[in-house]
Write an enzyme that holds these catalytic residues in place. Structure first.
Site, PDB file in Angstrom:
ATOM      1  N   ALA A  14     -37.931 -75.819  49.540  1.00 42.83           N
ATOM      2  CA  ALA A  14     -37.713 -74.386  49.783  1.00 42.83           C
ATOM      3  C   ALA A  14     -36.439 -73.835  49.156  1.00 42.83           C
ATOM      4  CB  ALA A  14     -37.724 -74.121  51.287  1.00 42.83           C
ATOM      5  N   ARG A  16     -36.234 -72.754  46.314  1.00 36.06           N
ATOM      6  CA  ARG A  16     -36.631 -71.660  45.409  1.00 36.06           C
ATOM      7  C   ARG A  16     -38.136 -71.395  45.591  1.00 36.06           C
ATOM      8  NH1 ARG A  16     -36.493 -75.773  40.426  1.00 36.06           N
ATOM      9  NH2 ARG A  16     -38.733 -76.190  40.369  1.00 36.06           N
ATOM     10  N   ASP A  64     -36.218 -86.113  50.273  1.00 38.66           N
ATOM     11  CA  ASP A  64     -37.313 -86.439  49.355  1.00 38.66           C
ATOM     12  C   ASP A  64     -38.536 -86.699  50.223  1.00 38.66           C
ATOM     13  OD1 ASP A  64     -39.183 -87.503  47.677  1.00 38.66           O
ATOM     14  OD2 ASP A  64     -37.880 -89.054  46.826  1.00 38.66           O
ATOM     15  N   VAL A  65     -39.467 -85.739  50.227  1.00 39.13           N
ATOM     16  CA  VAL A  65     -40.606 -85.844  51.153  1.00 39.13           C
ATOM     17  C   VAL A  65     -41.486 -87.057  50.856  1.00 39.13           C
ATOM     18  CG1 VAL A  65     -40.647 -83.370  51.679  1.00 39.13           C
ATOM     19  CG2 VAL A  65     -42.082 -84.257  49.806  1.00 39.13           C
ATOM     20  N   SER A 143     -54.066 -75.235  46.453  1.00 39.59           N
ATOM     21  CA  SER A 143     -54.007 -74.442  45.215  1.00 39.59           C
ATOM     22  C   SER A 143     -55.431 -74.089  44.796  1.00 39.59           C
ATOM     23  CB  SER A 143     -53.354 -75.283  44.105  1.00 39.59           C
ATOM     24  OG  SER A 143     -53.563 -74.684  42.835  1.00 39.59           O
ATOM     25  N   TYR A 155     -53.019 -83.272  39.997  1.00 41.01           N
ATOM     26  CA  TYR A 155     -52.668 -82.128  40.862  1.00 41.01           C
ATOM     27  C   TYR A 155     -53.904 -81.609  41.610  1.00 41.01           C
ATOM     28  CZ  TYR A 155     -50.476 -77.552  41.899  1.00 41.01           C
ATOM     29  OH  TYR A 155     -49.962 -76.433  42.507  1.00 41.01           O
ATOM     30  N   ALA A 158     -54.872 -84.001  44.311  1.00 44.45           N
ATOM     31  CA  ALA A 158     -53.920 -83.914  45.429  1.00 44.45           C
ATOM     32  C   ALA A 158     -54.168 -82.648  46.247  1.00 44.45           C
ATOM     33  CB  ALA A 158     -52.487 -83.935  44.905  1.00 44.45           C
ATOM     34  N   LYS A 159     -54.398 -81.530  45.554  1.00 41.84           N
ATOM     35  CA  LYS A 159     -54.549 -80.260  46.269  1.00 41.84           C
ATOM     36  C   LYS A 159     -55.878 -80.186  47.027  1.00 41.84           C
ATOM     37  CE  LYS A 159     -50.629 -78.181  45.471  1.00 41.84           C
ATOM     38  NZ  LYS A 159     -49.611 -78.274  46.550  1.00 41.84           N
TER      39      LYS A 159
HETATM   40  P1  NAP Z   1     -41.269 -74.630  42.437  1.00 41.53           P
HETATM   41  O1  NAP Z   1     -40.658 -73.310  42.141  1.00 41.53           O
HETATM   42  O2  NAP Z   1     -41.316 -75.659  41.362  1.00 41.53           O
HETATM   43  O3  NAP Z   1     -40.559 -75.230  43.734  1.00 41.53           O
HETATM   44  C1  NAP Z   1     -40.905 -76.495  44.234  1.00 41.53           C
HETATM   45  C2  NAP Z   1     -39.716 -77.078  44.952  1.00 41.53           C
HETATM   46  O4  NAP Z   1     -40.094 -78.371  45.477  1.00 41.53           O
HETATM   47  C3  NAP Z   1     -38.502 -77.304  44.023  1.00 41.53           C
HETATM   48  O5  NAP Z   1     -37.335 -76.793  44.613  1.00 41.53           O
HETATM   49  C4  NAP Z   1     -38.471 -78.821  43.900  1.00 41.53           C
HETATM   50  O6  NAP Z   1     -37.162 -79.360  43.740  1.00 41.53           O
HETATM   51  C5  NAP Z   1     -39.008 -79.244  45.262  1.00 41.53           C
HETATM   52  N1  NAP Z   1     -39.420 -80.651  45.262  1.00 41.53           N
HETATM   53  C6  NAP Z   1     -40.005 -81.365  44.270  1.00 41.53           C
HETATM   54  N2  NAP Z   1     -40.207 -82.629  44.642  1.00 41.53           N
HETATM   55  C7  NAP Z   1     -39.708 -82.740  45.908  1.00 41.53           C
HETATM   56  C8  NAP Z   1     -39.617 -83.810  46.832  1.00 41.53           C
HETATM   57  N3  NAP Z   1     -40.053 -85.048  46.534  1.00 41.53           N
HETATM   58  N4  NAP Z   1     -39.058 -83.578  48.045  1.00 41.53           N
HETATM   59  C9  NAP Z   1     -38.594 -82.347  48.354  1.00 41.53           C
HETATM   60  N5  NAP Z   1     -38.658 -81.288  47.527  1.00 41.53           N
HETATM   61  C10 NAP Z   1     -39.214 -81.474  46.305  1.00 41.53           C
HETATM   62  O7  NAP Z   1     -42.785 -74.475  42.919  1.00 41.53           O
HETATM   63  P2  NAP Z   1     -43.589 -73.237  43.578  1.00 41.53           P
HETATM   64  O8  NAP Z   1     -44.305 -72.554  42.502  1.00 41.53           O
HETATM   65  O9  NAP Z   1     -42.728 -72.481  44.514  1.00 41.53           O
HETATM   66  O10 NAP Z   1     -44.702 -74.062  44.400  1.00 41.53           O
HETATM   67  C11 NAP Z   1     -44.579 -74.367  45.787  1.00 41.53           C
HETATM   68  C12 NAP Z   1     -45.877 -75.006  46.255  1.00 41.53           C
HETATM   69  O11 NAP Z   1     -46.973 -74.130  45.999  1.00 41.53           O
HETATM   70  C13 NAP Z   1     -46.210 -76.327  45.548  1.00 41.53           C
HETATM   71  O12 NAP Z   1     -46.821 -77.212  46.456  1.00 41.53           O
HETATM   72  C14 NAP Z   1     -47.190 -75.891  44.496  1.00 41.53           C
HETATM   73  O13 NAP Z   1     -48.008 -76.946  44.080  1.00 41.53           O
HETATM   74  C15 NAP Z   1     -47.947 -74.801  45.230  1.00 41.53           C
HETATM   75  N6  NAP Z   1     -48.626 -73.856  44.344  1.00 41.53           N
HETATM   76  C16 NAP Z   1     -47.915 -73.109  43.453  1.00 41.53           C
HETATM   77  C17 NAP Z   1     -48.609 -72.206  42.626  1.00 41.53           C
HETATM   78  C18 NAP Z   1     -47.912 -71.329  41.617  1.00 41.53           C
HETATM   79  O14 NAP Z   1     -48.615 -70.662  40.857  1.00 41.53           O
HETATM   80  N7  NAP Z   1     -46.583 -71.281  41.573  1.00 41.53           N
HETATM   81  C19 NAP Z   1     -50.012 -72.098  42.718  1.00 41.53           C
HETATM   82  C20 NAP Z   1     -50.684 -72.890  43.632  1.00 41.53           C
HETATM   83  C21 NAP Z   1     -49.986 -73.759  44.449  1.00 41.53           C
HETATM   84  P3  NAP Z   1     -36.606 -79.726  42.257  1.00 41.53           P
HETATM   85  O15 NAP Z   1     -36.404 -78.426  41.582  1.00 41.53           O
HETATM   86  O16 NAP Z   1     -35.330 -80.454  42.531  1.00 41.53           O
HETATM   87  O17 NAP Z   1     -37.672 -80.555  41.594  1.00 41.53           O
END
Ligand code: NAP
Length: 255
Positions: A14, A16, A64-65, A143, A155, A158-159
């Site tokens: 969270a 970002r 780290d989840v 997703s 992905y 997983a989703k």
């Molecule tokens: P994002 O901006 O890349 O943010 C993901 C966050 O998760 C980053 O701060 C990242 O940290 C952190 N992270 C990665 N690996 C981790 C771990 N092992 N333990 C704890 N934190 C970890 O992604 P988002 O777009 O907001 O996406 C959030 C969720 O929505 C994800 O599950 C994604 O698959 C899903 N989603 C997103 C979209 C889209 O279009 N954006 C669409 C469908 C689903 P680091 O920066 O340090 O890696």
């Protein structure tokens, strides 16, 4: 009076994007929030930017989840520092896209480890508190690409796995006053989709426009769109909804 007054919400990944937007929305409705992310200083900095309601707090925790010890320790800290835990949002995510024949075992394991095992680790750590207090809300991030996406065998699997996990949580935890649901976002403008644009050798704005043009509502999504659905599904207004996946995608996959 906010829908989450007196509640404590944990949101993973969270610092970002969608996770931060969701934390901000829960806080706006009264919750105290724990922002978990890989880097503790980034999580703490993000927590400092949350606008809080009276009496609520925000903390940042490095976690780290994909590591069960780290997940367990983070939930213990939340309970100690915020006085309890009522809502868990399994949002942390990564992509390691490639066509199947080029996808490495590491790409597969990394994506499974964060999305699926991460949700499992965090849910296991939180559910014992939820069961003891006979109250809890779990929201998992799926997703639209759960339905299949070129270059995303890991992905997508997983989703879709998250959707099965969510249904099972609904069955097992319902008798203990716990609801578990998922949201399946379409294209949301975040660092994750900007990184996809760069990988495709496009400007982020160009990829957003392409997705907006192809979407029935003619725009891309923003973290606030997901946060609004998350707030409803984690509220007591949704207490008769469990095991469901809500697609929040502007109708992207309707046809
Ligand atoms: P994002 O901006 O890349 O943010 C993901 C966050 O998760 C980053 O701060 C990242 O940290 C952190 N992270 C990665 N690996 C981790 C771990 N092992 N333990 C704890 N934190 C970890 O992604 P988002 O777009 O907001 O996406 C959030 C969720 O929505 C994800 O599950 C994604 O698959 C899903 N989603 C997103 C979209 C889209 O279009 N954006 C669409 C469908 C689903 P680091 O920066 O340090 O890696």
């Amino acid at each position: 009076m906010g829908r989450f007054d007196g509640r404590v919400a944990v949101i993973t990944g969270a610092a970002r994007g969608i996770g931060f937007g969701t934390a901000q929305r829960f806080a706006a409705e009264g919750a105290s929030v724990a922002i978990l992310d890989l880097d503790e200083s980034g999580a703490a900095e993000a927590a400092g930017r949350i606008e809080l309601s009276d009496g609520a707090k925000a903390i940042g925790i490095g976690c780290d989840v994909s590591n069960s010890t780290s997940a367990e320790a983070a939930v213990t800290r939340v309970v100690e520092e915020l006085g309890g835990v009522h809502i868990l949002v399994n949002n942390a995510g990564v992509t390691r896209d490639n066509l199947l024949f080029k996808m490495t075992e590491e790409d597969w394991d990394m994506v499974m480890g964060v999305h699926l095992k991460g949700a499992f680790n965090m849910t296991k750590a939180a559910q014992k508190h939820f069961v003891a207090q006979k109250y809890g809300k779990i929201l998992n991030l799926s997703s639209v690409n759960a339905l299949g996406a070129r270059g995303q065998a890991n992905y997508s699997a997983a989703k879709m796995g998250i959707q099965g996990f969510t249904r099972t949580l609904g069955i097992e935890l319902g008798p203990f006053g716990i609801n578990a649901n998922a949201v399946a976002p379409g294209f949301i403008a975040t660092e994750m989709t900007d990184a996809t644009a760069r990988r495709l050798k496009m400007e982020p704005e160009e990829l957003r426009q392409m997705n907006a043009d192809a979407n029935p509502v003619r725009r891309v999504g923003f973290p606030e769109d997901i946060a609004a659905a998350a707030a409803f599904l984690c509220s007591d207004e949704a207490s008769y909804i469990t095991g469901q996946t809500l697609y929040v995608d502007g109708g992207a996959k309707l046809g």
